[in-house]
Design an enzyme around this catalytic site. Structure first.
Site, PDB file in Angstrom:
ATOM      1  N   GLU A 111       0.843  -1.202   0.000  1.00  0.00           N
ATOM      2  CA  GLU A 111       0.000   0.000   0.000  1.00  0.00           C
ATOM      3  C   GLU A 111       0.868   1.237   0.000  1.00  0.00           C
ATOM      4  O   GLU A 111       2.039   1.176   0.343  1.00  0.00           O
ATOM      5  CB  GLU A 111      -0.844   0.051   1.292  1.00  0.00           C
ATOM      6  CG  GLU A 111      -1.946  -0.951   1.337  1.00  0.00           C
ATOM      7  CD  GLU A 111      -2.631  -0.969   2.702  1.00  0.00           C
ATOM      8  OE1 GLU A 111      -2.443  -0.041   3.514  1.00  0.00           O
ATOM      9  OE2 GLU A 111      -3.355  -1.942   2.941  1.00  0.00           O
ATOM     10  N   LYS A 113       2.095   4.702   1.641  1.00  0.00           N
ATOM     11  CA  LYS A 113       2.154   5.246   3.006  1.00  0.00           C
ATOM     12  C   LYS A 113       1.810   6.728   2.900  1.00  0.00           C
ATOM     13  O   LYS A 113       2.638   7.555   2.548  1.00  0.00           O
ATOM     14  CB  LYS A 113       3.541   5.042   3.611  1.00  0.00           C
ATOM     15  CG  LYS A 113       3.585   5.396   5.079  1.00  0.00           C
ATOM     16  CD  LYS A 113       4.874   4.943   5.717  1.00  0.00           C
ATOM     17  CE  LYS A 113       4.848   5.092   7.228  1.00  0.00           C
ATOM     18  NZ  LYS A 113       4.560   6.425   7.696  1.00  0.00           N
ATOM     19  N   ASP A 115       1.081  10.453   3.621  1.00  0.00           N
ATOM     20  CA  ASP A 115       1.735  11.356   4.565  1.00  0.00           C
ATOM     21  C   ASP A 115       0.705  12.336   5.114  1.00  0.00           C
ATOM     22  O   ASP A 115       0.512  13.428   4.596  1.00  0.00           O
ATOM     23  CB  ASP A 115       2.857  12.115   3.846  1.00  0.00           C
ATOM     24  CG  ASP A 115       3.852  12.676   4.840  1.00  0.00           C
ATOM     25  OD1 ASP A 115       3.768  12.335   6.036  1.00  0.00           O
ATOM     26  OD2 ASP A 115       4.716  13.469   4.419  1.00  0.00           O
ATOM     27  N   GLU A 170      -5.864   7.500   6.895  1.00  0.00           N
ATOM     28  CA  GLU A 170      -5.004   8.676   6.967  1.00  0.00           C
ATOM     29  C   GLU A 170      -5.730   9.850   6.330  1.00  0.00           C
ATOM     30  O   GLU A 170      -6.176   9.766   5.187  1.00  0.00           O
ATOM     31  CB  GLU A 170      -3.717   8.369   6.185  1.00  0.00           C
ATOM     32  CG  GLU A 170      -2.574   9.269   6.480  1.00  0.00           C
ATOM     33  CD  GLU A 170      -1.753   8.841   7.691  1.00  0.00           C
ATOM     34  OE1 GLU A 170      -2.157   7.894   8.406  1.00  0.00           O
ATOM     35  OE2 GLU A 170      -0.705   9.469   7.917  1.00  0.00           O
ATOM     36  N   TYR A 222      -7.055   2.262   5.549  1.00  0.00           N
ATOM     37  CA  TYR A 222      -6.122   1.139   5.450  1.00  0.00           C
ATOM     38  C   TYR A 222      -6.284   0.065   6.515  1.00  0.00           C
ATOM     39  O   TYR A 222      -5.424  -0.777   6.680  1.00  0.00           O
ATOM     40  CB  TYR A 222      -4.674   1.626   5.404  1.00  0.00           C
ATOM     41  CG  TYR A 222      -4.286   2.595   6.510  1.00  0.00           C
ATOM     42  CD1 TYR A 222      -4.251   2.189   7.830  1.00  0.00           C
ATOM     43  CD2 TYR A 222      -3.941   3.900   6.196  1.00  0.00           C
ATOM     44  CE1 TYR A 222      -3.886   3.069   8.829  1.00  0.00           C
ATOM     45  CE2 TYR A 222      -3.573   4.793   7.189  1.00  0.00           C
ATOM     46  CZ  TYR A 222      -3.550   4.369   8.506  1.00  0.00           C
ATOM     47  OH  TYR A 222      -3.185   5.245   9.489  1.00  0.00           O
ATOM     48  N   LYS A 313      10.518   3.598   3.577  1.00  0.00           N
ATOM     49  CA  LYS A 313      10.438   5.053   3.409  1.00  0.00           C
ATOM     50  C   LYS A 313      11.334   5.511   2.267  1.00  0.00           C
ATOM     51  O   LYS A 313      12.492   5.097   2.193  1.00  0.00           O
ATOM     52  CB  LYS A 313      10.885   5.742   4.701  1.00  0.00           C
ATOM     53  CG  LYS A 313       9.967   5.440   5.880  1.00  0.00           C
ATOM     54  CD  LYS A 313       9.128   6.632   6.208  1.00  0.00           C
ATOM     55  CE  LYS A 313       9.406   7.077   7.617  1.00  0.00           C
ATOM     56  NZ  LYS A 313       8.753   8.313   7.954  1.00  0.00           N
ATOM     57  N   CYS A 406      16.091  47.690   7.669  1.00  0.00           N
ATOM     58  CA  CYS A 406      15.261  47.304   6.525  1.00  0.00           C
ATOM     59  C   CYS A 406      16.056  47.515   5.230  1.00  0.00           C
ATOM     60  O   CYS A 406      16.621  48.590   5.024  1.00  0.00           O
ATOM     61  CB  CYS A 406      13.986  48.147   6.503  1.00  0.00           C
ATOM     62  SG  CYS A 406      13.001  47.863   5.024  1.00  0.00           S
ATOM     63  N   CYS A 409      14.067  50.653   3.331  1.00  0.00           N
ATOM     64  CA  CYS A 409      13.980  52.028   3.836  1.00  0.00           C
ATOM     65  C   CYS A 409      14.999  52.324   4.935  1.00  0.00           C
ATOM     66  O   CYS A 409      15.106  53.459   5.388  1.00  0.00           O
ATOM     67  CB  CYS A 409      12.577  52.326   4.337  1.00  0.00           C
ATOM     68  SG  CYS A 409      12.183  51.480   5.874  1.00  0.00           S
ATOM     69  N   CYS A 424       9.838  45.363   9.633  1.00  0.00           N
ATOM     70  CA  CYS A 424      10.180  46.762   9.425  1.00  0.00           C
ATOM     71  C   CYS A 424       9.005  47.570   9.981  1.00  0.00           C
ATOM     72  O   CYS A 424       7.878  47.408   9.515  1.00  0.00           O
ATOM     73  CB  CYS A 424      10.363  47.043   7.936  1.00  0.00           C
ATOM     74  SG  CYS A 424      10.367  48.803   7.581  1.00  0.00           S
ATOM     75  N   CYS A 430       7.876  52.942   4.323  1.00  0.00           N
ATOM     76  CA  CYS A 430       8.779  52.033   3.616  1.00  0.00           C
ATOM     77  C   CYS A 430       8.202  51.744   2.219  1.00  0.00           C
ATOM     78  O   CYS A 430       7.081  51.234   2.106  1.00  0.00           O
ATOM     79  CB  CYS A 430       8.902  50.746   4.430  1.00  0.00           C
ATOM     80  SG  CYS A 430       9.867  49.467   3.659  1.00  0.00           S
TER      81      CYS A 430
HETATM   82  S1  IVH Z   1      -0.924   0.550   8.869  1.00  0.00           S
HETATM   83  C1  IVH Z   1      -0.279  -1.360  13.002  1.00  0.00           C
HETATM   84  N1  IVH Z   1      -1.025   1.549   6.455  1.00  0.00           N
HETATM   85  O1  IVH Z   1       1.896   5.394   9.158  1.00  0.00           O
HETATM   86  C2  IVH Z   1       0.039  -0.563  11.821  1.00  0.00           C
HETATM   87  N2  IVH Z   1      -0.301   2.967   8.218  1.00  0.00           N
HETATM   88  O2  IVH Z   1       3.977   4.463  11.378  1.00  0.00           O
HETATM   89  C3  IVH Z   1      -1.041   0.354  11.485  1.00  0.00           C
HETATM   90  N3  IVH Z   1       0.213   5.261   7.497  1.00  0.00           N
HETATM   91  O3  IVH Z   1       0.272   5.860  12.215  1.00  0.00           O
HETATM   92  C4  IVH Z   1      -0.714   1.288  10.421  1.00  0.00           C
HETATM   93  N4  IVH Z   1      -0.287   4.978   5.372  1.00  0.00           N
HETATM   94  O4  IVH Z   1      -0.575   7.128  10.244  1.00  0.00           O
HETATM   95  C5  IVH Z   1      -0.728   1.784   7.745  1.00  0.00           C
HETATM   96  N5  IVH Z   1      -1.207   2.292   4.259  1.00  0.00           N
HETATM   97  C6  IVH Z   1      -0.916   2.535   5.544  1.00  0.00           C
HETATM   98  C7  IVH Z   1      -0.479   3.797   5.983  1.00  0.00           C
HETATM   99  C8  IVH Z   1      -0.175   3.975   7.338  1.00  0.00           C
HETATM  100  C9  IVH Z   1       0.130   5.835   6.299  1.00  0.00           C
HETATM  101  C10 IVH Z   1       0.689   5.930   8.723  1.00  0.00           C
HETATM  102  C11 IVH Z   1      -0.261   5.823   9.882  1.00  0.00           C
HETATM  103  C12 IVH Z   1       0.502   5.222  11.009  1.00  0.00           C
HETATM  104  C13 IVH Z   1       1.923   5.371  10.573  1.00  0.00           C
HETATM  105  C14 IVH Z   1       2.704   4.154  11.025  1.00  0.00           C
END
Ligand code: IVH
Length: 666
Positions: A111, A113, A115, A170, A222, A313, A406, A409, A424, A430
């Site tokens: 999946e 991740k 942000d 998320e 998720y 990551k 500044c 001015c 300023c 100015c």
């Molecule tokens: S699973 C027990 N799936 O990443 C694990 N987390 O460090 C439950 N996050 O707090 C998390 N995308 O905020 C999972 N596809 C995804 C995610 C995801 C983002 C974030 C989430 C979590 C942090 C884990």
């Protein structure tokens, strides 16, 4: 009475369905207008018959509930985090470890991740019950009212959902909406938000849910947790949640993928390492999860995270280059921003020449010096950022000192206690501030003065004709006519535009003054609360913070503004010129037609043409003289010319009669 209750229920159901079609399935089956009218009807009924309001009514989407304090809630299922890895070797190790534990065939779900900010939402009997933040993993904050405004999160479920479960996901800021928010803030002279994730987090903690509703957050899901879940694997369960009405990651676009080997996992990682730049939201990696729940349970957890999942990551792209010079920009409110001028370098497909250094604290923290080799990243941030200095290459023994005067001015800069920025203080002397303030004053969301662009302001300033916003109202045609590239017609436009701005309502004038931290919304709130500039200028700090959403920072800025003698002089002159400095309460006014543009044509029964135009404006609509793609309605009376009708039809603009119009406003 039963009829009313049924009507409320039917309307709610219809709106829920339309909402799901539009936001989750991306299908649009009715016009925005029809949707708004249905919603308006429901709002009216709810107002009249509050006893029938449904807990999860579609009207909650608009927000408006104010939460003073977010109560703490203990999570039924702790919200754990994921183990992180930054190399493919670690992912291979993870997969080998899992293979060793079982002889069964293992499938993995890959999946994105996202942000953003983790959220757990509980549904009881198919109704949105409560939304809680992750907090420390054991307990979080109840931010229900705010989460209910996110349109992709269903308030009521469909299909065969479990009776009591929690769904996790998320919440994030789509990049387009984030960009739009910053553009609005830039126009209002407010500091820009640095990155979408932190802004999503800040937004979710706001007390006024209608502000949250206006920002356009989104959410992907998720995980589903509950005691009576019958599906035995993650992939099927997430896809099942789509049938209940949730926005789940699309399989086709590879937001989620079921794979059976390490090769599949690595292919997914490689795909997104390059493709992530094209996503309409930010991700900081991908997540690999064992698919089968029995296998997950066998693997179990460490104290912090599951053994059955890992995050990979992405490394933020980082390059090194030389800092040639630091320059300082003066904003229209006088704030000084240090800018790093870099030896041009390629980063993430674009050439970077400049990076913001934000303020003196950041410079001190980095201890960055002229000539240093610095590391630049374009990770989560939109604007490239200096993240460190290669001290081994340093030759300059001199620390970088923030300027004291500044750059424009020469005034001695000030820095208020607790604030990161230098300012300023020469507000009305100015040149950059003066020109910036005038540009802001005339802008579309403020006094909306046509015929006056940045270049003309520059010319008028250079000729000594304007030194502040009040000077605009003393301009005469024969003064502007001699200016470079100024023709008879443009001079007329300019003078007429200035004259017309005297009709602009007080709340916009207040915004136009350019008081620090007083953006559009704040100006509206202050105008409504104090009604006139007189009352506002004599308000105390206590009276100011009484107003909803006005904190100490804004209140102090307002008080500061009115304590400057030259500002008071400008206001007096604006008053003498006839600018609106108090609220004009108009009888029968509403915002029923806000956002709609009308073209009025023909002869009407109950109104004269001028009256009907006034009526449109009274209800917040705009009048335009010609039909274009921007027209929302053509309000057609008798004897309207066939050419106009044809044009409206060709452009697909809705044509309404006087009777339709009366229905809209009643
Ligand atoms: S699973 C027990 N799936 O990443 C694990 N987390 O460090 C439950 N996050 O707090 C998390 N995308 O905020 C999972 N596809 C995804 C995610 C995801 C983002 C974030 C989430 C979590 C942090 C884990």
């Amino acid at each position: 009475m039963q009829d009313v209750q049924k009507e409320i229920a039917d309307l709610s159901e219809k709106l829920r369905e339309l909402n799901h079609q539009y936001y989750v399935l991306n299908q649009s089956n009715v016009s925005d207008y029809e949707f708004d009218m249905l919603l308006k009807k429901l709002q009216d009924l709810e107002e009249k018959y509050p006893q029938f309001i449904q807990e999860n009514s579609p009207t909650k989407r608009v927000g408006g509930d104010i939460t003073k304090k977010f109560p703490t809630v203990i999570h039924k299922y702790p919200m754990l985090s994921l183990g992180n890895s930054y190399s493919k070797e670690e992912i291979i190790d993870f997969e080998t470890r899992i293979q060793k534990l079982t002889t069964d065939q293992i499938k993995y779900v890959c999946e994105l991740k996202y942000d953003g900010v983790a959220i757990g939402i509980q549904y009881i009997n198919g109704e949105f019950y409560r939304a809680v933040t992750r907090g420390d993993g054991t307990k979080g904050e109840d931010i229900t009212a705010n989460v209910k405004t996110i349109r992709t999160i269903p308030l009521k479920l469909k299909g065969d959902y479990p009776s009591d479960f929690e769904i996790r996901g998320e919440i994030f800021f789509p990049l387009e909406n984030f960009k739009r928010l910053n553009q609005e803030r830039e126009k209002e002279g407010l500091p820009l938000f640095a990155n979408p994730r932190n802004t999503a987090s800040g937004t979710l903690k706001m007390q006024d849910s209608s502000v949250v509703a206006s920002r356009g957050l989104d959410c992907f899901l998720y995980g589903v947790y509950g005691d009576d879940i019958v599906i035995d694997n993650h992939y099927d369960l997430v896809n099942k949640a789509a049938e209940w009405g949730f926005k789940t990651p699309p399989v086709k676009e590879r937001y989620i993928e079921l794979v059976a080997s390490i090769d599949g996992i690595l292919d997914y990682i490689n795909h997104w390492d390059t493709k992530r730049k094209e996503l309409p939201f930010e991700i900081d990696g991908v997540v690999i999860k064992v698919n089968n729940y029995d296998q997950q349970n066998q693997l179990g957890f460490t104290s912090k995270s599951p053994r059955w999942a890992i995050a990979y990551k992405f490394k933020a792209e980082r390059v090194s280059t030389v800092l040639n010079e630091v320059t300082y920009q003066v904003g229209r409110t006088g704030s000084i921003t240090p800018v790093a001028n870099l030896e041009p370098v390629l980063l993430g497909g674009t050439t970077v020449k400049r990076a913001s250094l934000h303020n003196a604290d950041i410079i001190e923290e980095l201890d960055v010096r002229i000539g240093d080799t610095v590391f630049v990243e374009k990770g989560g941030e939109i604007i490239p950022k200096i993240v460190g200095v290669d001290e081994s290459k340093r030759t300059n023994p001199n620390q970088l000192n923030f300027i004291e005067n500044c750059p424009d001015c020469g005034s001695v800069l000030v820095r208020k206690e607790g604030e990161a920025n230098h300012y300023c203080p020469n507000e009305n002397g100015c040149p950059t501030q003066i020109k910036g303030k005038i540009q802001h004053f005339i802008s579309r969301n403020a006094m909306n003065i046509d015929g006056l662009g940045d270049e003309t302001i520059e010319l008028l300033y250079n000729e000594g004709l304007i030194r502040n916003i009040a000077d605009l109202y003393d301009l005469k045609k024969d003064q502007v006519l001699p200016l470079e590239r100024m023709a008879e017609k443009s001079a007329d436009n300019l003078i007429n535009g200035i004259e017309a701005s005297k009709e602009i309502p007080f709340e916009k004038v207040l915004f136009a003054l350019g008081i620090r931290f007083v953006g559009n919304t704040v100006a509206k709130k202050l105008a409504k609360a104090f009604k006139s500039i007189e009352a506002l200028s004599s308000a105390t700090l206590e009276e100011l913070v009484e107003v909803d959403e006005i904190g100490d920072k804004i209140a102090e800025s307002v008080i500061d503004y009115f304590s400057v003698e030259s500002n008071l002089e400008i206001i007096n002159r604006l008053k003498e010129a006839g600018v609106q400095l108090e609220i004009q309460e108009q009888e029968g006014a509403s915002d029923l037609l806000a956002g709609s543009v009308f073209v009025v044509s023909g002869v009407f029964q109950q109104f004269s043409r001028e009256e009907i135009k006034k009526s449109v404006e009274l209800h917040g609509g705009k009048i335009s003289s010609s039909i274009s793609s921007k027209t929302t309605y053509v309000l057609a009376g008798d004897k309207m010319g066939p050419a106009k009708l044809q044009k409206a039809e060709k452009l697909g603009v809705k044509i309404i009669s006087e009777t339709d119009y009366l229905e809209m406003i009643n």
